[in-house]
Design a protein around this motif. Structure first.
Motif, PDB file in Angstrom:
ATOM      1  N   PRO A 122       0.830  -1.210   0.000  1.00 45.35           N
ATOM      2  CA  PRO A 122       0.000   0.000   0.000  1.00 45.35           C
ATOM      3  C   PRO A 122       0.863   1.259   0.000  1.00 45.35           C
ATOM      4  O   PRO A 122       2.093   1.190   0.020  1.00 45.35           O
ATOM      5  CB  PRO A 122      -0.784  -0.137   1.311  1.00 45.35           C
ATOM      6  N   ASP A 123       0.207   2.409   0.005  1.00 40.35           N
ATOM      7  CA  ASP A 123       0.925   3.678   0.110  1.00 40.35           C
ATOM      8  C   ASP A 123       1.176   4.059   1.561  1.00 40.35           C
ATOM      9  O   ASP A 123       2.070   4.867   1.844  1.00 40.35           O
ATOM     10  CB  ASP A 123       0.123   4.789  -0.577  1.00 40.35           C
ATOM     11  N   LEU A 124       0.390   3.486   2.485  1.00 41.22           N
ATOM     12  CA  LEU A 124       0.496   3.829   3.900  1.00 41.22           C
ATOM     13  C   LEU A 124      -0.116   2.719   4.741  1.00 41.22           C
ATOM     14  O   LEU A 124      -1.116   2.116   4.342  1.00 41.22           O
ATOM     15  CB  LEU A 124      -0.237   5.153   4.175  1.00 41.22           C
ATOM     16  N   VAL A 125       0.496   2.457   5.899  1.00 44.03           N
ATOM     17  CA  VAL A 125      -0.064   1.498   6.863  1.00 44.03           C
ATOM     18  C   VAL A 125      -0.361   2.251   8.158  1.00 44.03           C
ATOM     19  O   VAL A 125       0.496   2.980   8.671  1.00 44.03           O
ATOM     20  CB  VAL A 125       0.912   0.340   7.163  1.00 44.03           C
ATOM     21  N   ILE A 126      -1.578   2.095   8.660  1.00 46.22           N
ATOM     22  CA  ILE A 126      -1.973   2.658   9.951  1.00 46.22           C
ATOM     23  C   ILE A 126      -2.355   1.498  10.853  1.00 46.22           C
ATOM     24  O   ILE A 126      -3.223   0.695  10.507  1.00 46.22           O
ATOM     25  CB  ILE A 126      -3.173   3.614   9.816  1.00 46.22           C
ATOM     26  N   SER A 127      -1.707   1.396  12.003  1.00 40.89           N
ATOM     27  CA  SER A 127      -1.955   0.240  12.871  1.00 40.89           C
ATOM     28  C   SER A 127      -2.096   0.648  14.331  1.00 40.89           C
ATOM     29  O   SER A 127      -1.362   1.518  14.829  1.00 40.89           O
ATOM     30  CB  SER A 127      -0.796  -0.765  12.744  1.00 40.89           C
ATOM     31  N   ASP A 128      -3.047   0.006  15.007  1.00 45.99           N
ATOM     32  CA  ASP A 128      -3.145   0.142  16.462  1.00 45.99           C
ATOM     33  C   ASP A 128      -1.894  -0.479  17.079  1.00 45.99           C
ATOM     34  O   ASP A 128      -1.288  -1.391  16.510  1.00 45.99           O
ATOM     35  CB  ASP A 128      -4.403  -0.575  16.951  1.00 45.99           C
TER      36      ASP A 128
END
Length: 258
Positions: free
Chosen positions: A50-56
């Motif tokens: 992906p272009d970006l990963v957002i993770s808790d």
């Protein structure tokens, strides 16, 4: 021409929060894939970039830190920004993530504008890196000056060893020129000697990190390979006519006005 949406992978095990973030990102015109389980997300990421990963950060089975370290084993993720969402305000935990290379934090609870601004900032940072240094600036560099611009090749090498003091003999060897020729070419192309060019390149990198949200000046010193806090501050002020602290304050004031 249709503009391709940026692809974001979201990993959040809290269903209510995950739904809220998903909705916000979709409304902001991002293409989002949401996973509630980190191991399922990891499997997906082994096959999709992906272009970006957002993770808790805090998740059962595999937390955000472990997920980050796992995907970073794949060099294709070297330029994919990774943002952590957490309610943990422990400085030791935060600094450990930053040391690993995590790009930014979103602290719970957060405001809608904060989320969207930070997402846009890290994506813009990646776009600028790719524009200036190529699609994979951190990968092993094989220089062919007949095929690549000289400064682009030099920048790739400097970026790859950003935390280290540049070895001019090694730089020259990798660029297939002598050390004296290296300095002459930099002077001819930029009007700066090699020391000034490298120093300002590092300062520009520090400025980008600040624009992404980094506020720890010692961390900036370490990331850019300056030999001391005072030398970094002096060089920063010489380049920008303001101290790192003043620059950080100016960015914070600008974000507040938004």
């Amino acid at each position: 021409m249709k503009i391709q949406k940026k692809k974001i992978v979201l990993i959040e095990d809290d269903v209510a929060l995950g739904n809220s973030i998903l909705e916000l990102l979709l409304l902001s015109n991002f293409d989002v894939v949401w996973f509630e389980e980190s191991r399922v997300a990891l499997h997906y990421l082994t096959q999709n970039i992906p272009d970006l990963v957002i993770s808790d950060l805090m998740m059962p089975d595999m937390n955000g830190e472990e997920l980050y370290l796992n995907i970073r084993k794949n060099k294709k993720f070297n330029v994919v920004p990774f943002v952590i969402i957490t309610a943990n305000v422990d400085d030791e935990v935060k600094l450990r993530q930053l040391e690993h290379g995590v790009n930014d934090y979103i602290m719970k609870p957060f405001k809608v504008k904060e989320l969207i601004f930070k997402v846009n900032n890290v994506l813009e940072f990646r776009r600028n890196i790719e524009k200036n240094f190529g699609n994979d600036p951190f990968s092993k560099v094989t220089i062919k000056l007949s095929e690549k611009d000289f400064l682009t090749s030099l920048n790739e090498l400097l970026l790859k060893d950003m935390k280290s003091k540049p070895d001019l003999d090694e730089l020259s060897r990798k660029l297939f020129i002598s050390k004296s020729t290296l300095d002459k070419r930099i002077r001819k192309l930029t009007g700066k000697n090699i020391s000034q060019y490298i120093r300002e390149f590092k300062i520009q990198y520090a400025m980008k990190l600040i624009n992404l949200g980094e506020r720890n000046i010692q961390f900036l010193v370490d990331q850019t390979g300056f030999r001391s806090f005072s030398y970094f501050s002096t060089s920063f002020k010489l380049y920008l006519n303001m101290t790192p602290r003043d620059y950080i304050k100016s960015i914070q004031a600008s974000n507040f006005e938004l």
